[in-house]
Design an enzyme around this catalytic site. Structure first.
Site, PDB file in Angstrom:
ATOM      1  N   TYR A 219       0.827  -1.213   0.000  1.00 50.69           N
ATOM      2  CA  TYR A 219       0.000   0.000   0.000  1.00 50.69           C
ATOM      3  C   TYR A 219       0.860   1.260   0.000  1.00 50.69           C
ATOM      4  CZ  TYR A 219      -4.209  -2.747   0.570  1.00 50.69           C
ATOM      5  OH  TYR A 219      -5.237  -3.621   0.342  1.00 50.69           O
TER       6      TYR A 219
ATOM      7  N   GLU B 279      -8.093  -8.105   4.656  1.00 47.10           N
ATOM      8  CA  GLU B 279      -7.239  -9.120   4.042  1.00 47.10           C
ATOM      9  C   GLU B 279      -6.571  -9.994   5.097  1.00 47.10           C
ATOM     10  OE1 GLU B 279      -4.873  -6.423   1.781  1.00 47.10           O
ATOM     11  OE2 GLU B 279      -6.649  -5.811   0.627  1.00 47.10           O
TER      12      GLU B 279
ATOM     13  N   TYR C 119     -13.804 -18.277  -6.135  1.00 48.86           N
ATOM     14  CA  TYR C 119     -12.883 -18.444  -7.256  1.00 48.86           C
ATOM     15  C   TYR C 119     -11.467 -18.667  -6.740  1.00 48.86           C
ATOM     16  CZ  TYR C 119     -12.016 -13.509  -6.152  1.00 48.86           C
ATOM     17  OH  TYR C 119     -11.740 -12.341  -5.493  1.00 48.86           O
TER      18      TYR C 119
ATOM     19  N   ARG D 195      -5.015 -14.492 -13.449  1.00 46.80           N
ATOM     20  CA  ARG D 195      -6.437 -14.298 -13.689  1.00 46.80           C
ATOM     21  C   ARG D 195      -7.231 -15.131 -12.678  1.00 46.80           C
ATOM     22  NH1 ARG D 195      -3.923 -11.356 -16.384  1.00 46.80           N
ATOM     23  NH2 ARG D 195      -4.202 -10.796 -18.594  1.00 46.80           N
TER      24      ARG D 195
ATOM     25  N   GLY E 270     -22.987 -16.797 -20.526  1.00 46.53           N
ATOM     26  CA  GLY E 270     -21.684 -17.251 -20.988  1.00 46.53           C
ATOM     27  C   GLY E 270     -20.950 -18.069 -19.936  1.00 46.53           C
TER      28      GLY E 270
ATOM     29  N   GLY F  79     -20.135 -17.184 -17.201  1.00 46.53           N
ATOM     30  CA  GLY F  79     -20.662 -16.883 -15.876  1.00 46.53           C
ATOM     31  C   GLY F  79     -21.440 -18.027 -15.265  1.00 46.53           C
TER      32      GLY F  79
ATOM     33  N   THR G  83     -20.146 -20.780 -14.413  1.00 45.44           N
ATOM     34  CA  THR G  83     -19.283 -21.618 -13.579  1.00 45.44           C
ATOM     35  C   THR G  83     -19.546 -21.504 -12.075  1.00 45.44           C
ATOM     36  OG1 THR G  83     -17.542 -19.950 -13.903  1.00 45.44           O
ATOM     37  CG2 THR G  83     -17.450 -21.941 -15.261  1.00 45.44           C
TER      38      THR G  83
ATOM     39  N   GLY H  37     -13.516  -9.253 -14.030  1.00 46.41           N
ATOM     40  CA  GLY H  37     -12.478  -8.237 -14.220  1.00 46.41           C
ATOM     41  C   GLY H  37     -12.607  -7.177 -13.153  1.00 46.41           C
TER      42      GLY H  37
END
Length: 407
Positions: free
Chosen positions: A98, A140, A191, A206, A280, A282, A284, A397
């Site tokens: 940071y 975090e 994810y 990614r 699409g 999406g 998953t 994204g």
């Protein structure tokens, strides 16, 4: 809380800073990458930088966060920061990073605004930045603690145990621990990050949703090949660097550098009705939720809505139908832009129309797909009197959908 003096200065200068933030963030990134080129090659998404998406997302986050700090009637800043903290945790971000951002961001602010940035203005916005940084570091740190790791130690080498073609342009990868042990649990809908080394030496990262439930002990991701394309306005969209590399180069037995699971689009444990809406790739995270529900006791009403270009582009099409069929109180609704001649009779041609879907009282909705699609779906749900705080979403994204977006 900001000090009283800083609150008044930020409130007074917010229109000026907010109007200029779109000019400030590109200069900030240019300065930072000139000083630290490793950050653009090995941490930040080069495709998003090229398109300006990351700059817009950062500008929106700062402006929204500052507004929330100085507006007594505004909601908690947690809704803005939670998604960012999960993304940072999936990258292994550390507190000391940071300071790097601070140095180059404030140099960019001075460059753009010049004499407007008096010592008092600089001190007030400095307080905003470190307030935001402190909140993110705390969030975090909590995520690392929940994952059972030291700060930033989220990366593991996993083996591809299975590769399978799921549509004309999508493959799935089953990931396993090299020693055969079960992988850590996660919440359905989350994810992982995947880092690959590209031919030019860059190590790009990614995120990919987990498309199996946590009960399997292995993880599965779906990767869609993304070709360069032109938009109707003449803008060229670049090919997908990491996705295409995985599609073309990752096979059974290969090792992939993968993070622990994170993400705030996590299926709740309530008994309320569910609406899963995707377009699409999406699908998953929705597959992960359905796989989890199908493996447990059936206790929820579930409506599944999916949109795609065509049946051949619809990844996991047969699997999605099978999972819905396994749930006693579930219904599947599909729309294809081009349904062809062999699509199932129950599919529709065109774009999703939620007015045709029964939405039970108390429904919680989860959305995943392109931002314009999700925005249209959210508007339709709000029009159907689904409360905004019961509409959750995931993006693949930078999250530029901050003002007025669901929690």
């Amino acid at each position: 809380m900001l000090s009283e003096k800083s609150t008044e200065i930020v409130r007074a200068t917010l229109p000026v800073i907010g109007a200029a933030i779109g000019d400030i963030t590109p200069i900030f990134y240019q300065r930072m990458f000139a000083a630290r080129p490793d950050l653009i090659t090995d941490l930040f998404n080069r495709g998003n930088q090229a398109q300006g998406d990351q700059q817009k997302a950062l500008a929106g986050a700062i402006a929204v966060y500052a507004t929330l700090l100085v507006d007594p009637a505004a909601p908690s800043t947690g809704s803005v920061l939670g998604r960012i903290a999960h993304k940072h945790a999936s990258l292994g971000i550390l507190p000391e990073q940071y300071a790097i951002v601070h140095e180059h961001l404030f140099a960019a602010i001075v460059e753009v605004l010049g004499e407007v940035v008096t010592p008092d203005v600089a001190a007030a916005w400095d307080e905003v930045y470190w307030h935001m940084a402190h909140d993110l570091v705390a969030a975090e740190t909590a995520l690392y603690r929940e994952a059972g790791v030291e700060g930033g130690d989220v990366w593991r080498d996993l083996v591809v145990s299975e590769r399978r073609l799921e549509s004309t342009d999508t493959v799935s990868f089953v990931l396993a621990a090299p020693d055969g042990s079960d992988l850590p649990p996660f919440s359905p809908g989350q994810y992982v990050s995947v880092q690959v080394e590209l031919p030019d030496g860059a190590r790009q990262i990614r995120q990919y949703s987990l498309s199996w439930g946590p009960q399997r002990g292995q993880w599965r991701i779906g990767v869609r090949r993304i070709l360069a394309a032109s938009t109707p306005t003449g803008t060229t969209l670049p090919a997908g660097e990491v996705s295409n590399h995985l599609y073309e180069n990752a096979f059974e037995g290969d090792l992939l550098h993968v993070s622990l699971p994170f993400g705030d689009l996590a299926l709740d444990d309530a008994d309320t009705p569910l609406l899963l809406v995707s377009a699409g790739i999406g699908c998953t995270p929705m597959l992960g939720m359905l796989d989890h529900l199908a493996a447990g006791p059936a206790h929820r009403t579930v409506a599944v809505v999916h949109a795609d270009r065509s049946p051949s582009r619809h990844a996991h099409r047969a699997e999605l139908k099978d999972l819905v069929d396994r749930l006693p109180d579930a219904a599947l609704h599909t729309w294809y832009e081009d349904a062809g001649t062999g699509a199932a009779q129950e599919s529709r041609t065109g774009y999703v129309d939620l007015s045709e879907i029964d939405i039970a009282p108390g429904t919680t909705a989860y959305l995943c797909g392109p931002l314009p699609f999700m925005s249209a779906m959210r508007d339709a749900l709000v029009a159907r009197e689904v409360p905004a705080d019961r509409i959750h979403y995931e993006t693949f994204g930078p999250d530029s959908w901050l003002v007025g977006a669901p929690a």
